[in-house]
Design a protein around this motif. Sequence first.
Motif, mmCIF file in Angstrom:
data_model
loop_
_atom_site.group_PDB
_atom_site.id
_atom_site.type_symbol
_atom_site.label_atom_id
_atom_site.label_comp_id
_atom_site.label_asym_id
_atom_site.label_seq_id
_atom_site.Cartn_x
_atom_site.Cartn_y
_atom_site.Cartn_z
ATOM 1 N N VAL A 1 0.905 -1.287 0.010
ATOM 2 C CA VAL A 1 0.044 -0.317 -0.129
ATOM 3 C C VAL A 1 0.820 1.042 -0.065
ATOM 4 C CG1 VAL A 1 -1.680 1.260 1.262
ATOM 5 C CG2 VAL A 1 -1.775 -1.001 1.157
ATOM 6 N N ALA A 2 2.015 1.011 0.864
ATOM 7 C CA ALA A 2 2.955 2.385 0.790
ATOM 8 C C ALA A 2 3.468 2.800 -0.389
ATOM 9 C CB ALA A 2 3.744 2.393 2.040
ATOM 10 N N LEU B 1 0.217 12.444 4.049
ATOM 11 C CA LEU B 1 1.127 12.353 4.952
ATOM 12 C C LEU B 1 0.429 12.667 6.359
ATOM 13 C CD1 LEU B 1 4.483 14.055 4.007
ATOM 14 C CD2 LEU B 1 4.129 11.735 4.458
ATOM 15 N N ALA B 2 -0.553 13.563 6.260
ATOM 16 C CA ALA B 2 -1.622 13.764 7.355
ATOM 17 C C ALA B 2 -2.222 12.710 7.765
ATOM 18 C CB ALA B 2 -2.371 15.162 6.913
ATOM 19 N N VAL B 3 -2.771 11.951 6.668
ATOM 20 C CA VAL B 3 -3.543 10.794 7.066
ATOM 21 C C VAL B 3 -3.081 9.797 7.726
ATOM 22 C CG1 VAL B 3 -5.143 9.098 6.073
ATOM 23 C CG2 VAL B 3 -5.587 11.412 5.569
ATOM 24 N N VAL C 1 5.353 5.326 4.389
ATOM 25 C CA VAL C 1 5.525 6.133 3.462
ATOM 26 C C VAL C 1 6.316 7.271 3.404
ATOM 27 C CG1 VAL C 1 3.760 7.949 2.559
ATOM 28 C CG2 VAL C 1 2.963 5.576 2.976
ATOM 29 N N ARG C 2 6.574 7.737 4.738
ATOM 30 C CA ARG C 2 7.609 8.755 4.841
ATOM 31 C C ARG C 2 8.924 8.455 4.368
ATOM 32 N NH1 ARG C 2 6.641 13.299 8.426
ATOM 33 N NH2 ARG C 2 4.377 13.039 9.282
ATOM 34 N N ASN C 3 9.395 7.330 4.673
ATOM 35 C CA ASN C 3 10.554 7.048 4.454
ATOM 36 C C ASN C 3 10.647 6.755 2.648
ATOM 37 O OD1 ASN C 3 13.032 6.632 6.559
ATOM 38 N ND2 ASN C 3 10.860 6.396 7.260
ATOM 39 N N ALA D 1 14.053 3.632 1.983
ATOM 40 C CA ALA D 1 12.941 2.841 2.197
ATOM 41 C C ALA D 1 13.012 1.621 3.019
ATOM 42 C CB ALA D 1 12.355 2.249 0.807
ATOM 43 N N MET D 2 14.342 1.243 3.009
ATOM 44 C CA MET D 2 14.751 -0.008 3.947
ATOM 45 C C MET D 2 14.854 0.556 5.326
ATOM 46 S SD MET D 2 14.941 -2.836 2.514
ATOM 47 C CE MET D 2 15.754 -4.065 3.631
#
Lengths: 223, 226
Positions: B48-49, B67-69, B109-111, B150-151
Amino acid sequence: MNTLAEAWHWLGDPAHWTGDDGVRHRLAQHLVLTVVCLVISCLIALPVALVLGHLGKGGALAVNISNVGRAVPTFAVLVLLLLTPLGRYGEGPTVVALVLFAVPPLLTNAYVGMREVDRGVVRAARGMGMTGRQMLFQVELPLALPMVMNGVRIAAVQLVATATIAALAGGGGLGRIITAGFNLASTPQVVAGAVLVAVFALIVEGIFETAERLAPRWVRGAR
Amino acid sequence: MTAPPDDCLARNEWICGAYLSTRRQILLDAVAQHLQLTVIAVLVGLAVAVPLAVLARRWGWAAGPVLAVTTILYTVPSLAMFSLLLPVYGLSAALVVAGLVLYSLTLLVRNILAGLRAVPEETRQAARGLGYGPVRLLLTVELPLAVPAAMAGLRIATVSAVSLVTVGAIVGFGGLGNLIYAGMNTYFKAQVLTASVLCVVIAVAADLLLLGVQWLITPWTRGARG
């Protein structure tokens, strides 16, 4: 959506707000638990992080403690403490488990914040003849404050969220509304409890956000 | 009448060899469930990410909401998360997996997004100059270069998932958490300690395993200094 409506109905019933199992009492317990743990964690983590950051030593220690902290389930720590002699002292195990959980983010953020202070500024302060103590409190700490406060904010929100786990081990707080709901097989009550905790966590996040916006410019940093 | 056996189980000691040998199957089953829940949750989270991060990278306006969700989801307490999902999934393993997936999303998601944003503009332009289309650019240039960031996120998400699975004990699908929960109610010290230690061992092993995988799939990051 029906469940949400029922949960809303549950929250609207004044009978659920009063008494020892009522929302008001559980909310107060949750608030006290969170504040006490946050204060203790700050008293433990911040002095250590600030001194280590000032001396420039122990970086690997701070990061490793943070990583190990993430790997240890809070629930496991709580139950382990509960079975030790400490378990006889009411909320003792919960406070210890939560403090252990909150210290890593505080430690890491404060340490990194101190190390990220512009080295040129620190050298200039030393050149002006400042003592180590003066440099720490008048130069490094004010510049590192945004990062330090970010750590406090992360720790506070995580504490609100994690304090619910105390209920699994028979402790107080909003988690009890959720576990009681599970035991009664009352989904509306479970959802209502969950919503209360989530809203509480978001309010804490909001308070920190507002405080940051209202703070003087130098506290916010140049971001 | 026979005298009760005087072993570490009867004395309820923390460390007990007899516990390990008599409950081997229970422990193995719990570890298997723990691993299964963690692996499925992390894989679904990744599935999903990655698209979410790619979308947020492609269209700048999507980054804020995404990012907010995910951050709001991360703020929801684990116990509350499992309860909020209860009406959807009922008392099932899917409930625990869904909760863990939602938790891993923020970190992943952030990374991944940070990794995608860190790809140098010149690199992209060079690839475009070589005639790469947007899809080939994404698959062969941007995503591989985002792998290290990502890792890092994947490792944090996995370690957190291993420790969060224990809370699943409240719906009976908590892997080793089930043993901790049961041990708490019966004051069974050996069971609580053994299960807790196994949790940490799994988390550390998973972290090292992912570190090894990262080393294997990003050959370009090593040797530069060697």
